[in-house]
Write a protein that holds these residues in place. Structure first.
Motif, PDB file in Angstrom:
ATOM      1  N   ASN A 224       0.820  -1.213   0.000  1.00 27.86           N
ATOM      2  CA  ASN A 224       0.000   0.000   0.000  1.00 27.86           C
ATOM      3  C   ASN A 224       0.853   1.262   0.000  1.00 27.86           C
ATOM      4  OD1 ASN A 224      -3.015  -0.627   0.129  1.00 27.86           O
ATOM      5  ND2 ASN A 224      -2.233  -2.016   1.705  1.00 27.86           N
ATOM      6  N   THR A 321      -7.071  -4.102  -0.131  1.00 22.84           N
ATOM      7  CA  THR A 321      -5.812  -4.055  -0.887  1.00 22.84           C
ATOM      8  C   THR A 321      -5.978  -4.712  -2.249  1.00 22.84           C
ATOM      9  OG1 THR A 321      -4.506  -4.065   1.151  1.00 22.84           O
ATOM     10  CG2 THR A 321      -3.387  -4.736  -0.865  1.00 22.84           C
ATOM     11  N   ARG A 324      -7.664  -2.332  -4.465  1.00 20.43           N
ATOM     12  CA  ARG A 324      -6.753  -1.240  -4.809  1.00 20.43           C
ATOM     13  C   ARG A 324      -5.794  -1.667  -5.922  1.00 20.43           C
ATOM     14  NH1 ARG A 324      -3.256   2.275  -0.382  1.00 20.43           N
ATOM     15  NH2 ARG A 324      -2.979   4.117  -1.710  1.00 20.43           N
TER      16      ARG A 324
END
Length: 457
Positions: A224, A321, A324
């Motif tokens: 991230n 995540t 993303r």
């Protein structure tokens, strides 16, 4: 020959008339032209189409003959009395439809972090066994298809049969190397999250985040943090890597980003006869085999590395995540979705039950081959912190095992030397563990004797 000599004399005169070049360079160039002409004189079957350079072009380009009927790569028969080198060019009397399949040369666009090194070893072994001509940059791991003159030349009277090195896909150049009319164009892509995780670790993203934020950072936090450093749509070796290798950034697609992505996918769909899927490797190889007319033993592969992932990388990623990553992999995500569904359509066209049986047969043979090649009770350290199984006693007799386990970079150097010298008895390496001379001779002699890559007994 007279036309070629005329071209050489013209080139010599052009060089002499150029006052900017030293006169000694012109003489050297002229001598080179004469030597080149003599070589062509003694190889009358080679056909060169001399292309005059365009303005501001440094060198002229050439294209080798693409007439595969004279020397089909995969139907070649060997003359045992000529030390592995003589090749009979007579086509076998077979059904025309099957013959047409087996005329196919192979253009493989190698994508990063998609299991392609394993595939390249498969193609290298097939090519060496069948004495194919490889289009590659001599001794190099990558290929620059824009520099056709920089490619390793095929053997006398031959044409290129296989290209499988790293390089950004450039159809206008690739078609000159392996024309689509006589070649099967293929590549391989990977599910976006799995692909990103592999590229993120391999290209040092995780390592850099640990250096920046300390060793206590988790793997997911590392991802991230790295993703936060990029804005907009990134096309490179970590994000949208497959689209990068397939040339997305090199096309001037118009419209919105979504329209560009759709145009890109349509373009790749037209260029590729088959897009394989890393997550479906066995199915992909079997489908490739069917389209090329190869045998099951022609697509045997070995898992070269037994990676041991650190404990911090074993924890599953959160949905946040994953989403993303999928958002950032916007081009590769749509590319994968489209061709994964199309691969299902390939299977439907073939027949699902029949195809499933073929895949099962292949998996059984491949596992038996792997178990015979390796002693799975012993491991040795591999490259880049990985481990691999130790070879079994069987591998010393079947050097196909050693071949498939050798790094493709080393094989590229050996194949370069063989194709340049046309001498399979030449010592190719000082490496005491892998004697390329013995390995290449063995896999070829087995092929000449009609032996498969793998025998049960």
């Amino acid at each position: 020959r007279i036309q070629i000599l005329f071209e050489m004399v013209t080139l010599k005169q052009t060089l002499l008339n150029n006052s900017k070049l030293p006169w000694i360079l012109s003489i050297i160039a002229f001598v080179y032209c004469i030597v080149y002409f003599v070589q062509i004189y003694h190889n009358t079957d080679i056909v060169f189409n001399i292309v005059h350079p365009k303005p501001k072009t440094k060198v002229a380009s050439f294209q080798t003959s693409t007439s595969i009927e004279r020397n089909p790569p995969h139907e070649a028969s060997f003359n045992k009395q000529d030390n592995l080198l003589s090749i009979s060019t007579a086509l076998p009397d077979v059904d025309s439809a099957v013959q047409q399949i087996k005329k196919k040369n192979l253009m493989f666009i190698k994508t990063h972090k998609c299991g392609t090194s394993t595939l390249v070893n498969v193609f290298y072994l097939y090519g060496v066994r069948h004495r194919s001509n490889f289009a590659l940059q001599p001794y190099k791991h990558n290929i620059n298809s824009n520099d056709i003159r920089g490619l390793l030349p095929p053997r006398p009277n031959g044409t290129y049969n296989i290209q499988c090195q790293h390089g950004v896909f450039n159809p206008s150049s690739e078609h000159k190397i392996l024309p689509k009319a006589t070649s099967l164009y293929t590549t391989i892509i990977r599910s976006p999250v799995s692909h990103f995780k592999s590229a993120f670790s391999f290209w040092g993203g995780d390592r850099n985040m640990i250096k920046k934020y300390g060793e206590n950072i988790t793997y997911e936090e590392s991802m991230n943090k790295w993703l936060e450093t990029y804005s907009g749509v990134s096309v490179g070796l970590t994000l949208n890597s497959a689209s990068h290798d397939l040339g997305f950034a090199h096309y001037s697609f118009t419209g919105s980003l979504q329209q560009k992505i759709e145009a890109f996918i349509e373009h790749i769909d037209k260029e590729m006869d088959l897009v394989m899927i890393t997550d479906r490797m066995d199915e992909s190889l079997v489908m490739l085999k069917e389209k090329l007319g190869w045998n099951l033993t022609d697509i045997l592969y070995l898992k070269r590395m037994v990676a041991r992932k650190p404990e911090r990388k074993l924890k599953p990623l959160s949905n946040t995540t994953i989403n993303r990553i999928m958002d950032r992999q916007i081009i590769d995500r749509q590319l994968f979705d489209y061709f994964n569904k199309k691969f299902d359509r390939h299977i439907d066209d073939y027949g699902r039950e029949r195809f499933a049986k073929l895949v099962k047969d292949f998996q059984d043979v491949r596992l038996r081959f792997e178990n015979k090649c390796f002693d799975k009770n012993r491991t040795i350290r591999g490259v880049m912190g990985t481990e691999t199984w130790a070879f079994s006693d069987y591998a010393s007799k079947n050097l196909g095992c050693v071949f498939l386990q050798t790094r493709d970079i080393q094989l590229t150097k050996a194949i370069t030397q063989l194709q340049l010298t046309n001498d399979y008895t030449k010592e190719l390496s000082n490496n005491k563990d892998i004697v390329f001379k013995d390995m290449f001779q063995k896999v070829q002699s087995d092929f000449m004797a009609g032996l498969p890559v793998f025998e049960e007994n």
